[in-house]
Design a protein around this motif. Structure first.
Motif, PDB file in Angstrom:
ATOM      1  N   ALA A  38       0.825  -1.209   0.000  1.00 35.21           N
ATOM      2  CA  ALA A  38       0.000   0.000   0.000  1.00 35.21           C
ATOM      3  C   ALA A  38       0.861   1.262   0.000  1.00 35.21           C
ATOM      4  O   ALA A  38       0.523   2.256  -0.650  1.00 35.21           O
ATOM      5  N   ARG A  41       2.377   1.812  -3.543  1.00 33.20           N
ATOM      6  CA  ARG A  41       1.445   2.023  -4.639  1.00 33.20           C
ATOM      7  C   ARG A  41       1.192   3.516  -4.813  1.00 33.20           C
ATOM      8  O   ARG A  41       0.799   4.201  -3.873  1.00 33.20           O
ATOM      9  N   HIS A  43      -0.708   6.865  -5.646  1.00 31.28           N
ATOM     10  CA  HIS A  43      -2.109   7.206  -5.442  1.00 31.28           C
ATOM     11  C   HIS A  43      -2.278   8.691  -5.722  1.00 31.28           C
ATOM     12  O   HIS A  43      -1.398   9.494  -5.396  1.00 31.28           O
ATOM     13  N   GLN A 215      -5.836  -5.956   2.515  1.00 34.45           N
ATOM     14  CA  GLN A 215      -5.457  -4.797   1.712  1.00 34.45           C
ATOM     15  C   GLN A 215      -6.216  -3.544   2.130  1.00 34.45           C
ATOM     16  O   GLN A 215      -5.714  -2.424   1.981  1.00 34.45           O
ATOM     17  N   ASP A 216      -7.430  -3.704   2.674  1.00 33.82           N
ATOM     18  CA  ASP A 216      -8.163  -2.537   3.161  1.00 33.82           C
ATOM     19  C   ASP A 216      -7.592  -2.042   4.484  1.00 33.82           C
ATOM     20  O   ASP A 216      -7.540  -0.832   4.740  1.00 33.82           O
ATOM     21  N   ARG A 219      -4.637  -0.114   3.514  1.00 37.59           N
ATOM     22  CA  ARG A 219      -4.984   1.219   3.003  1.00 37.59           C
ATOM     23  C   ARG A 219      -5.193   2.202   4.153  1.00 37.59           C
ATOM     24  O   ARG A 219      -4.800   3.373   4.079  1.00 37.59           O
ATOM     25  N   ALA A 223      -2.921   5.517   4.797  1.00 40.81           N
ATOM     26  CA  ALA A 223      -3.549   6.836   4.892  1.00 40.81           C
ATOM     27  C   ALA A 223      -3.148   7.537   6.187  1.00 40.81           C
ATOM     28  O   ALA A 223      -2.868   8.743   6.192  1.00 40.81           O
ATOM     29  N   THR A 323      -9.894   9.004   8.059  1.00 39.54           N
ATOM     30  CA  THR A 323      -8.990   8.797   6.919  1.00 39.54           C
ATOM     31  C   THR A 323      -9.599   9.263   5.603  1.00 39.54           C
ATOM     32  O   THR A 323      -8.891   9.379   4.601  1.00 39.54           O
ATOM     33  N   LEU A 325     -11.363   7.630   3.632  1.00 36.60           N
ATOM     34  CA  LEU A 325     -11.262   6.554   2.654  1.00 36.60           C
ATOM     35  C   LEU A 325     -12.630   5.937   2.385  1.00 36.60           C
ATOM     36  O   LEU A 325     -13.495   5.906   3.258  1.00 36.60           O
ATOM     37  N   GLY A 328     -14.165   0.312   0.514  1.00 33.68           N
ATOM     38  CA  GLY A 328     -13.860  -0.745  -0.437  1.00 33.68           C
ATOM     39  C   GLY A 328     -15.110  -1.490  -0.858  1.00 33.68           C
ATOM     40  O   GLY A 328     -16.215  -1.212  -0.379  1.00 33.68           O
TER      41      GLY A 328
END
Length: 350
Positions: A38, A41, A43, A215-216, A219, A223, A323, A325, A328
């Motif tokens: 993460a 990656r 973003h 993966q969440d 994330r 963040a 966050t 976010l 997902g």
């Protein structure tokens, strides 16, 4: 690492900044590997990857990450690990039954890491704990401040002690519950073994649980690593209420970390039976089912069994709001995507 507490009931919007140099402790483990992915990656919110250092026994498979060896049970081995580091992400925990290892790795190991971080002026410390610090339950959607921890195992007890040390330093604490995805060797594999060998399941309404794809969770951690640096203040509690449990707001604090939509366990069981090509289970009294499971998996504690068969879900509004976010796509999509990995693993291990 001390941070100011905002007014009660508020959460400041989180703007994205550079996290500086990041140390991921346990970067080759289940959660740590996802965190590294993460962080590397690109973003739109942060179009640059941070400088990464990984503290682990073996080298990470992340291009560009600097590997440093160290052992949480050997504080001198941590010397220099935090030099030049802005953010520490601590994902390493011992979850076995050995009380001494629990103490040495989870409790005193985290304290040693915090000491090293403070010595080098680390400004942000993120610790991945567990909702198991709350005990057996059942739990039906409480906020972070509505439950008092009541751990039932050496692993959970020492992780709660680690939380206390992190909180005193103004760090951030995440309490995920059940985590699934590539690298999961406990949650879904344990359920799969039970389903394969015991053709029944406890009768009654299906329980709901808080779960999150790895993966969440990663994330969320990435963040948090990109939030603005904290500012020093004097109380070191990180929550502003003096109870030591954290209110989940501000730069420090304690957060539940899970998909905001509680997962009905029968949905997971249905997917898993399909994956394993098993027929539906027959309903049976929970006491009878527990006896069968005890024979099959004597190492599975009553607490762990309860996590799979009783309601354990938590309100996660604060972490998603803080966050900013999107949670997902949810369980159906995430589990389907990871099914090939589970199929390969479960063929050999159940």
């Amino acid at each position: 690492m001390h941070t100011p507490a905002p007014a009660a009931g508020t959460t400041a919007p989180m703007t994205r900044t550079s996290p500086g140099a990041v140390l991921v402790v346990g970067g080759t483990g289940f959660i740590g590997r996802a965190v590294l992915k993460a962080l590397t990656r690109r973003h739109p919110a942060h179009a640059y990857a941070p400088s990464l250092r990984v503290l682990s026994r073996r080298a990470p498979q992340t291009p560009g990450a600097q590997h440093v060896t160290g052992d949480l049970t050997d504080p001198p081995s941590l010397h220099g690990a935090c030099s030049g580091i802005t953010t520490v992400i601590h994902t390493a925990s011992y979850v076995g039954r050995d009380p001494q290892k629990c103490h040495d790795i989870n409790h005193t190991g985290t304290q040693a890491l915090l000491t090293e971080a403070a010595r080098h002026g680390v400004t942000r410390f993120i610790y991945v704990s567990t909702a198991s610090v709350y005990g057996t339950g059942p739990h039906h959607g409480p906020h972070e401040e509505q439950l008092r921890p009541s751990p039932h195992s050496p692993a959970s007890t020492t992780r709660l002690h680690a939380e206390e040390a992190v909180r005193a330093a103004g760090g951030i604490i995440l309490r995920p519950h059940l985590i699934y995805g590539t690298g999961d060797h406990w949650f879904v594999p344990t359920l799969a073994r039970i389903l394969r060998h015991i053709p029944t399941w406890p009768d009654g309404p299906p329980p709901k649980t808080s779960a999150i794809a790895v993966q969440d969770l990663a994330r969320i951690i990435a963040a948090l690593a990109h939030q603005p640096p904290p500012h020093p203040h004097g109380d070191g509690d990180g929550d502003g209420d003096g109870d030591g449990d954290g209110d989940g707001d501000g730069d420090g604090g304690t957060y539940h970390a899970a998909d905001p939509r509680p997962l009905p366990m029968d949905h997971l069981l249905t997917h898993l039976r399909t994956l394993l090509r098993l027929p539906p289970a027959r309903p049976t009294p929970i006491s009878e089912h527990r006896a069968h499971v005890h024979k099959l998996l004597p190492e599975l504690s009553d607490h762990q069994y309860a996590l799979l068969t009783k309601d354990h879900w938590y309100n996660t509004d604060r972490i998603w709001h803080h966050t900013q976010l999107h949670p997902g796509p949810g369980f159906e999509t995430r589990f389907t995507a990871t099914s090939p990995w589970y199929t390969q693993q479960l063929t050999h291990h159940t």
